[in-house]
Structures are given as C-alpha cells and as structure tokens.
Write a protein that holds these residues in place. Structure first.
Motif, mmCIF file in Angstrom:
data_model
loop_
_atom_site.group_PDB
_atom_site.id
_atom_site.type_symbol
_atom_site.label_atom_id
_atom_site.label_comp_id
_atom_site.label_asym_id
_atom_site.label_seq_id
_atom_site.Cartn_x
_atom_site.Cartn_y
_atom_site.Cartn_z
ATOM 1 N N UNK A 169 0.820 -1.221 0.000
ATOM 2 C CA UNK A 169 0.000 0.000 0.000
ATOM 3 C C UNK A 169 0.848 1.263 0.000
ATOM 4 N N UNK A 170 1.971 1.217 0.709
ATOM 5 C CA UNK A 170 2.786 2.439 0.847
ATOM 6 C C UNK A 170 3.957 2.472 -0.133
ATOM 7 N N UNK A 171 4.076 1.426 -0.969
ATOM 8 C CA UNK A 171 5.041 1.470 -2.047
ATOM 9 C C UNK A 171 6.441 1.002 -1.734
ATOM 10 N N UNK A 172 6.656 0.388 -0.576
ATOM 11 C CA UNK A 172 7.977 -0.185 -0.304
ATOM 12 C C UNK A 172 8.134 -1.552 -0.954
ATOM 13 N N UNK A 173 6.993 -2.174 -1.236
ATOM 14 C CA UNK A 173 6.947 -3.471 -1.897
ATOM 15 C C UNK A 173 6.033 -3.339 -3.112
ATOM 16 N N UNK A 174 6.329 -4.108 -4.155
ATOM 17 C CA UNK A 174 5.555 -4.081 -5.390
ATOM 18 C C UNK A 174 5.088 -5.491 -5.717
ATOM 19 N N UNK A 175 3.863 -5.614 -6.215
ATOM 20 C CA UNK A 175 3.411 -6.882 -6.776
ATOM 21 C C UNK A 175 3.884 -6.925 -8.226
ATOM 22 N N UNK A 176 4.787 -7.843 -8.523
ATOM 23 C CA UNK A 176 5.394 -7.912 -9.845
ATOM 24 C C UNK A 176 4.723 -8.921 -10.767
ATOM 25 N N UNK A 177 3.926 -9.811 -10.192
ATOM 26 C CA UNK A 177 3.180 -10.769 -11.008
ATOM 27 C C UNK A 177 2.199 -11.513 -10.119
ATOM 28 N N UNK A 178 1.312 -12.272 -10.757
ATOM 29 C CA UNK A 178 0.455 -13.224 -10.051
ATOM 30 C C UNK A 178 0.903 -14.625 -10.450
ATOM 31 N N UNK A 179 1.075 -15.480 -9.470
ATOM 32 C CA UNK A 179 1.499 -16.856 -9.727
ATOM 33 C C UNK A 179 0.516 -17.783 -9.021
ATOM 34 N N UNK A 180 -0.252 -18.566 -9.822
ATOM 35 C CA UNK A 180 -1.301 -19.369 -9.201
ATOM 36 C C UNK A 180 -2.297 -18.492 -8.477
ATOM 37 N N UNK A 181 -2.511 -17.315 -9.005
ATOM 38 C CA UNK A 181 -3.390 -16.263 -8.482
ATOM 39 C C UNK A 181 -2.887 -15.661 -7.167
ATOM 40 N N UNK A 182 -1.692 -16.009 -6.748
ATOM 41 C CA UNK A 182 -1.100 -15.381 -5.564
ATOM 42 C C UNK A 182 -0.204 -14.231 -6.003
ATOM 43 N N UNK A 183 -0.256 -13.150 -5.265
ATOM 44 C CA UNK A 183 0.646 -12.036 -5.549
ATOM 45 C C UNK A 183 2.096 -12.451 -5.283
ATOM 46 N N UNK A 184 2.962 -12.018 -6.173
ATOM 47 C CA UNK A 184 4.399 -12.179 -5.974
ATOM 48 C C UNK A 184 4.952 -10.807 -5.616
ATOM 49 N N UNK A 185 5.567 -10.700 -4.450
ATOM 50 C CA UNK A 185 6.032 -9.419 -3.925
ATOM 51 C C UNK A 185 7.540 -9.267 -4.134
ATOM 52 N N UNK A 186 7.941 -8.047 -4.426
ATOM 53 C CA UNK A 186 9.364 -7.753 -4.537
ATOM 54 C C UNK A 186 9.600 -6.367 -3.960
ATOM 55 N N UNK A 187 10.845 -6.058 -3.662
ATOM 56 C CA UNK A 187 11.199 -4.719 -3.188
ATOM 57 C C UNK A 187 11.000 -3.715 -4.307
ATOM 58 N N UNK A 188 10.412 -2.575 -3.979
ATOM 59 C CA UNK A 188 10.210 -1.531 -4.988
ATOM 60 C C UNK A 188 11.541 -1.089 -5.580
ATOM 61 N N UNK A 189 12.560 -1.019 -4.752
ATOM 62 C CA UNK A 189 13.870 -0.546 -5.227
ATOM 63 C C UNK A 189 14.483 -1.484 -6.252
ATOM 64 N N UNK A 190 14.016 -2.730 -6.267
ATOM 65 C CA UNK A 190 14.534 -3.705 -7.219
ATOM 66 C C UNK A 190 13.611 -3.846 -8.428
ATOM 67 N N UNK A 191 12.313 -3.685 -8.236
ATOM 68 C CA UNK A 191 11.345 -3.954 -9.297
ATOM 69 C C UNK A 191 11.028 -2.744 -10.159
#
Length: 391
Positions: A169-191
């Motif tokens: 919500x605050x943008x420190x983490x990003x959802x980069x894809x859905x896998x099996x309908x689950x969100x895949x999270x990554x660091x915003x600074x990396x994605x």
C-alpha cells in the motif's frame, strides 16, 4: 463542482459513443504490433478479479480487442521484463510501469492513514522481517513469506500477510506478477526502474496526470466518469481538470458537463467494429452509469446475487457488435463444449453476432462445440443455435 465555461464543441450522443469505442480500442484496426502491452498502455489500467469462467478478466480484456491471443502470451506480456505492476486504481489493477509515479499521492495517503483493513500488532518488527526476507531471497508470495492466513476465516490474515500488504500500500513493496493467483512481492527498489521509483510528484501533479490519462482512455467523459476510472474523488478532478489538457464539450442527452481528449476530437472515428463478448470488468463497461448513458444498456454482475434471484446468470458477458451492446450471455465450459447457460438478445437480428462471438470464444479457450442451454425465449435459443450451425 467545476463547470466548463462556454463549451466550444457539441457532440451528438452517437459521436460520443463512437469516440468512446475508439478510445477503448473497439473501433478501427487493432494495433497487433503493440499487442497486449499496447492494450495495457492504451487503457492505462486492466482490472483483476478472481472469477474465471472462459478465462480471468485480465485475459478477456486483450482478447476482446485483439482476438485469440494465446493466454500464455497475455500473462507473459503483463508480467515479464518489468513492464507492469499491480496496485489500487479502479480496483486491483494491472498498470503500466510508467504509471508508478502517478500513484505517489495514494501511497502517501495510505501511509498517513497508518493502516488499511488490518492493524499490525508489531508493525516495525513485522515489516522489517518481510523486507529482510525479500532482500535476501528475492520475490516471494505470501506463502513463501510464511503464510497468508492465521488459521481462521479467509479475512483473518497472518501478521506476515498484513505486513506485506501494508508495504504494498505504501510502495515499499511491489506486486510484480500473479502466480497461481497469488501475488508475488518484490522490493520496490529492485522492481521499479530508477527513473520511475521516485515519489517526487506532488499530489496535484499526480492527480493532473491521472485525470489526463483517464480522459484519453475514455475519449469523452463526465466528471464522474473521469473520477471513476482511477477511483478519484470528484473534488480531486475539479482541482486539476482545467490544467489536464482535456477540453470541455457538450454531449447530446448527457445533461451534465463533459470533457474530451483533444486528440479524440481531431479525427472522425471510423473503421471496423469488433464483435466480441466483454468481461463485466472491462473498462468499456465497468462503470454501470456510464454504460447505461452511452449504450442504453443496464448491466449488473450477478455472481454475488443468490442463484434464485439471478436474471441473466452468474457471469453474464455483454455482447458488443456494430458498436452497440446487443445482448448478453452467461458462459460455462463442460469438457470441450462451451455452454451458453443463459442468453438474451436485443433484437432477432443479433442472433448471428452472438453466434459468431460464442464460436470465436469457444475456439480461443479450446472448445470445439457450442451449445445453447437456455435463452430469454425459445425463439432466441433456436435462432442462435441455427446461426451456430451455419458458421
């Protein structure tokens, strides 16, 4: 409410409808070179939803505009090479990565509020643990982070799930894809690319850009239409509409101020109309009030209505043909057969486009037969069945 002064352009209801169709990618030759990514950039947002009948809604959106794009191609176009991210726009949406800076206002508002639905018992410890795991191990689902549930009902999230969603919500983490309908999270600074990662745009500039983009994606819209596209407030639209680049117009029968993308007014909308079935979450029809105003078509998703009270079916999909909404069908798959569990037509002449749309959809999802189970009348069922046999 801001009222446009002395609107210089008047549009007929038909002109506004055609402008809206072209802006949404349904009038004129589809841009097949740009493909799914081009559709996403053009629309600015593609809504996600859990329901899967023919396919999930985010797959149906490019299909409706481009035709039988492979479903694997659709997923790869969205989620590979950092082209998109998921965030809260009209709803949970796939967004082009270049829109990341525009949602800084929403990320700041979330941070100022301090929580969304769930409150973290130990926010600092829990969020730090999530960030440390992602930093060390790379992108992870909530399951990979330690589990989404807390052993109870679906809404009883674990502390880890609450933490990672808060960071989203605050943008420190990003959802980069859905896998099996689950969100895949990554660091915003990396994605997020460095050129886009900043949150340097102030709230007004974020809103101005989103209003301008909504106007381009709609072609023409009222204040409420423009606000609804990215779920802004009416007063937020009012604050920036004069500087958005959109121009005031009057539309026959709308009875309220409207604005249009100047590029949409520069050329008369011409070209081939697409005949297709639409997801109820397609941005052409996701705003029910606008759909009724432009197309004279009232549509309601009945998936959450008790079965006995449904009129048109669980996931009734509107039929777009000739630039108008000409009926609807509730589809299902039974083995290799696409079943029209219930359908209705605006007129007898709409049996052929309904049959064509059903046949194309069946082929797209790998079905080799189509069967009409029920229709608004025996005559409609017979007409569509006869047209299917002739295709």
């Amino acid at each position: 409410m801001t009222t446009p002064a002395a609107a210089a352009v008047s549009l007929s209801a038909d002109e506004a409808r055609r402008i809206a169709l072209r802006a949404q990618g349904f009038l004129g030759a589809p841009d097949r070179r740009a493909g799914v990514r081009g559709v996403l950039r053009h629309l600015g947002a593609v809504q996600l939803d859990t329901i899967s009948v023919l396919a999930r809604s985010h797959e149906l959106v490019p299909y409706a505009r481009l035709g039988a794009v492979g479903r694997g191609t659709v997923e790869a176009a969205y989620w590979s090479q950092g082209h998109a991210f998921e965030y809260w726009s009209h709803a949970a949406c796939i967004l082009p990565m270049e829109e990341w800076p525009h949602f800084a206002f929403r990320r700041r508002a979330n941070r100022a509020r301090g929580h969304r639905w769930h409150i973290l018992a130990e926010k600092d410890r829990s969020t730090r643990a999530v960030l440390d795991r992602l930093r060390a191990e790379g992108p992870l689902t909530s399951t990979g982070l330690g589990g989404a549930k807390n052993g109870g009902e679906w809404f009883q999230w674990s502390e880890t799930k609450i933490a990672v969603e808060w960071l989203l919500d605050v943008g420190e983490v990003v959802c980069t894809e859905r896998r099996g309908w689950k969100r895949v999270y990554d660091l915003a600074e990396r994605a997020v690319p460095d050129a886009l990662l900043h949150d340097g745009l102030d709230d007004r500039e974020c809103l101005r850009r989103l209003v301008a983009l909504a106007g381009q994606s709609l072609g023409v819209g009222t204040r409420a239409d423009i606000a609804e596209y990215h779920r802004l407030k009416g007063e937020q639209v009012d604050a920036v509409i004069a500087d958005s680049g959109l121009v005031p117009v009057e539309v026959e029968g709308w009875g309220r101020p409207a604005w249009a993308d100047p590029a949409a007014l520069a050329a008369v909308p011409r070209g081939r109309h697409r005949t297709t079935l639409l997801s109820p979450f397609d941005s052409l029809v996701w705003d029910r009030a606008r759909t009724e105003r432009i197309f004279g078509f009232t549509h309601r998703l009945e998936a959450y209505v008790p079965k006995a009270r449904r009129i048109h079916g669980y996931f009734a999909m509107p039929l777009l043909a000739g630039g108008r909404l000409r009926g609807r069908v509730d589809p299902a798959r039974e083995g290799g057969t696409l079943v029209a569990r219930q359908l209705s037509l605006a007129s007898p002449g709409d049996a052929r486009p309904m049959a064509a749309a059903l046949r194309e959809a069946a082929e797209w999802v790998g079905c080799d037969a189509v069967r009409v189970e029920r229709a608004a009348s025996p005559e409609e069922a017979a007409a569509v069945t006869a047209e299917l046999a002739s295709l």
